[in-house]
Each structure stands twice: as C-alpha cells, then as structure tokens.
Design a protein around this motif. Structure first.
Motif, mmCIF file in Angstrom:
data_model
loop_
_atom_site.group_PDB
_atom_site.id
_atom_site.type_symbol
_atom_site.label_atom_id
_atom_site.label_comp_id
_atom_site.label_asym_id
_atom_site.label_seq_id
_atom_site.Cartn_x
_atom_site.Cartn_y
_atom_site.Cartn_z
ATOM 1 N N VAL A 264 0.839 -1.206 0.000
ATOM 2 C CA VAL A 264 0.000 0.000 0.000
ATOM 3 C C VAL A 264 0.874 1.255 0.000
ATOM 4 O O VAL A 264 0.621 2.205 -0.746
ATOM 5 C CB VAL A 264 -0.975 -0.016 1.190
ATOM 6 C CG1 VAL A 264 -1.667 1.323 1.360
ATOM 7 C CG2 VAL A 264 -2.007 -1.109 1.014
ATOM 8 N N LEU A 265 1.905 1.253 0.842
ATOM 9 C CA LEU A 265 2.792 2.422 0.889
ATOM 10 C C LEU A 265 3.513 2.616 -0.446
ATOM 11 O O LEU A 265 3.671 3.747 -0.916
ATOM 12 C CB LEU A 265 3.801 2.274 2.030
ATOM 13 C CG LEU A 265 3.212 2.307 3.443
ATOM 14 C CD1 LEU A 265 4.294 2.055 4.476
ATOM 15 C CD2 LEU A 265 2.501 3.614 3.702
ATOM 16 N N GLY B 176 2.358 1.698 -3.339
ATOM 17 C CA GLY B 176 1.344 2.168 -4.277
ATOM 18 C C GLY B 176 1.013 3.639 -4.111
ATOM 19 O O GLY B 176 0.583 4.296 -5.060
ATOM 20 N N MET B 177 1.229 4.181 -2.918
ATOM 21 C CA MET B 177 0.989 5.607 -2.699
ATOM 22 C C MET B 177 2.101 6.462 -3.289
ATOM 23 O O MET B 177 1.895 7.635 -3.579
ATOM 24 C CB MET B 177 0.864 5.899 -1.203
ATOM 25 C CG MET B 177 -0.389 5.336 -0.584
ATOM 26 S SD MET B 177 -0.494 5.677 1.173
ATOM 27 C CE MET B 177 -0.806 7.430 1.148
ATOM 28 N N VAL B 178 3.276 5.873 -3.471
ATOM 29 C CA VAL B 178 4.428 6.628 -3.952
ATOM 30 C C VAL B 178 4.648 6.445 -5.446
ATOM 31 O O VAL B 178 4.948 7.385 -6.161
ATOM 32 C CB VAL B 178 5.704 6.201 -3.181
ATOM 33 C CG1 VAL B 178 6.924 6.927 -3.688
ATOM 34 C CG2 VAL B 178 5.521 6.436 -1.705
ATOM 35 N N GLY C 201 3.487 5.345 -9.258
ATOM 36 C CA GLY C 201 2.346 5.212 -10.140
ATOM 37 C C GLY C 201 2.751 5.392 -11.582
ATOM 38 O O GLY C 201 3.788 5.967 -11.893
ATOM 39 N N ARG D 224 -1.210 6.271 -8.912
ATOM 40 C CA ARG D 224 -0.900 6.132 -7.490
ATOM 41 C C ARG D 224 -2.171 5.949 -6.676
ATOM 42 O O ARG D 224 -3.233 6.428 -7.040
ATOM 43 C CB ARG D 224 -0.157 7.360 -6.983
ATOM 44 C CG ARG D 224 1.249 7.444 -7.501
ATOM 45 C CD ARG D 224 2.016 8.519 -6.835
ATOM 46 N NE ARG D 224 1.456 9.828 -7.178
ATOM 47 C CZ ARG D 224 1.816 10.961 -6.624
ATOM 48 N NH1 ARG D 224 2.731 10.965 -5.687
ATOM 49 N NH2 ARG D 224 1.283 12.096 -6.982
ATOM 50 N N VAL D 225 -2.030 5.268 -5.567
ATOM 51 C CA VAL D 225 -3.150 5.047 -4.656
ATOM 52 C C VAL D 225 -3.328 6.310 -3.822
ATOM 53 O O VAL D 225 -2.369 6.824 -3.242
ATOM 54 C CB VAL D 225 -2.865 3.833 -3.740
ATOM 55 C CG1 VAL D 225 -3.981 3.633 -2.731
ATOM 56 C CG2 VAL D 225 -2.661 2.582 -4.565
ATOM 57 N N GLY D 226 -4.536 6.808 -3.773
ATOM 58 C CA GLY D 226 -4.810 8.003 -2.985
ATOM 59 C C GLY D 226 -4.886 7.684 -1.499
ATOM 60 O O GLY D 226 -4.930 6.527 -1.079
ATOM 61 N N VAL D 227 -4.933 8.732 -0.712
ATOM 62 C CA VAL D 227 -4.965 8.569 0.744
ATOM 63 C C VAL D 227 -6.248 7.850 1.174
ATOM 64 O O VAL D 227 -6.211 6.963 2.038
ATOM 65 C CB VAL D 227 -4.839 9.939 1.439
ATOM 66 C CG1 VAL D 227 -5.005 9.804 2.933
ATOM 67 C CG2 VAL D 227 -3.510 10.577 1.102
ATOM 68 N N ALA E 11 -6.007 4.170 0.199
ATOM 69 C CA ALA E 11 -5.030 3.508 1.071
ATOM 70 C C ALA E 11 -5.620 3.290 2.462
ATOM 71 O O ALA E 11 -5.430 2.234 3.070
ATOM 72 C CB ALA E 11 -3.758 4.334 1.159
ATOM 73 N N LYS F 299 -7.966 0.375 2.320
ATOM 74 C CA LYS F 299 -7.223 -0.887 2.251
ATOM 75 C C LYS F 299 -6.660 -1.260 3.618
ATOM 76 O O LYS F 299 -6.699 -2.424 4.016
ATOM 77 C CB LYS F 299 -6.096 -0.793 1.235
ATOM 78 C CG LYS F 299 -6.598 -0.746 -0.190
ATOM 79 C CD LYS F 299 -5.478 -0.591 -1.179
ATOM 80 C CE LYS F 299 -6.091 -0.330 -2.534
ATOM 81 N NZ LYS F 299 -5.413 -0.941 -3.611
#
Length: 166
Positions: free
Chosen positions: A83-84, A86-88, A90, A96-99, A102, A105
């Motif tokens: 998850v972390l 994926g947030m960084v 993209g 990228r995964v948004g806040v 995340a 998830k």
C-alpha cells in the motif's frame, strides 16, 4: 505466412541497476513479511502468557495462536509495504493510490487481522479437548482456509471495482 509479415516483439531488457532495485524490493517485502510474522507470534504468545489472554488460552491451544500470528503478521507485513509503495509509485496505466483508498485498504487489513485473531483464539479453545498436535492441525486448516470463501466473492458484490482482465 512469411517472416516479414509477423510483427517483431522487442523485449524490454532490465539494466543492472534495475536488477539491483528489483532484488532490493523483493528483499524488503520478504523481510517485512517475516518480521511481521515473528512480531505477531511474539506478541500473541506474550499476550497468552502474561496478559489478558492468559486465562482464556489453554496450554494445548498455544500453537493455534502461533498459527494465527503467522497469518496475521505475514499478511500485515505484506500488505502495508504494498500500500505504501502504491501511494508513492504510479504510472499512466496504474495511477498512485490516494490517501482515501489507502486508508480503506488498511481498514480492510485491520478487519482481516481482527478476524484472524478471533479465529485463532476460538480454535485455541480446542486445546481444552484435544492434544496440542491435533489443535495445531485444526488451526492450520481453520486459519489457512477460512478466508477462501471471502476470496471467491466477486468484488462487485462488495461494492468494489471489478477486477481488471488482461
């Protein structure tokens, strides 16, 4: 069909630096899974010995907590770095995964962890009736396969986006 009419595929070659980064990433993920599993087992066994679970867990049921701790810590150690990451990282194809996503998830992960913990404590109660090896075997099957029906539910039924087909 002649050789000229078939399109040529160019294979993307990974550079030496790319190989090093890939190996480092795999090492980090494996370390997170192992450390998470060991940490969860240590915390659960400590809770069974001297903390709130000491009166609940019979002696022959301790191995069920070990099995539950391996599942709980291993999955947590795998999902949190993913998850972390994926947030960084993209791309155009996979943004990228948004806040918010995340957070959802991680809340789903927390719900899974609570489920595994409760299941491990319930299976540990078999230690009152069965010897430790039989309790361990029951825990492996209960904890290891209990999530399978949930994994077979189509995501659309849960209000989640459909799985991408390639």
């Amino acid at each position: 069909m002649s050789a000229e009419s078939t399109p040529e595929r160019s294979k993307a070659q990974r550079t030496a630096g790319g190989n090093v980064v890939f190996a480092l990433g795999v090492t980090v993920f494996l370390a997170a899974v192992l450390i998470g599993a060991f940490a969860a087992v240590a915390l659960l066994l400590d809770a069974a010995d001297a903390a709130p679970l000491s009166s609940v867990i019979p002696g022959d049921g301790r191995n069920a907590l070990v099995v539950g701790g391996i599942a709980l810590g291993g999955v947590t150690g795998l999902v949190v770095p993913v998850v972390l990451f994926g947030m960084v990282k993209g791309t155009d194809k996979n943004p990228r995964v948004g806040v918010g996503a995340a957070g959802r998830k991680l809340l789903a992960l927390l719900a899974f962890d609570v489920y595994v913990l409760v299941l491990a404590v319930v299976v540990a109660q078999l230690g009152r009736l069965l010897p430790a090896p039989a309790t361990t075997l029951a825990a492996v099957f209960a904890v290891g396969f209990s999530w399978m029906p949930a994994a077979m539910i189509p995501p659309e039924r849960l209000g989640l986006p459909a799985r991408r087909s390639k």
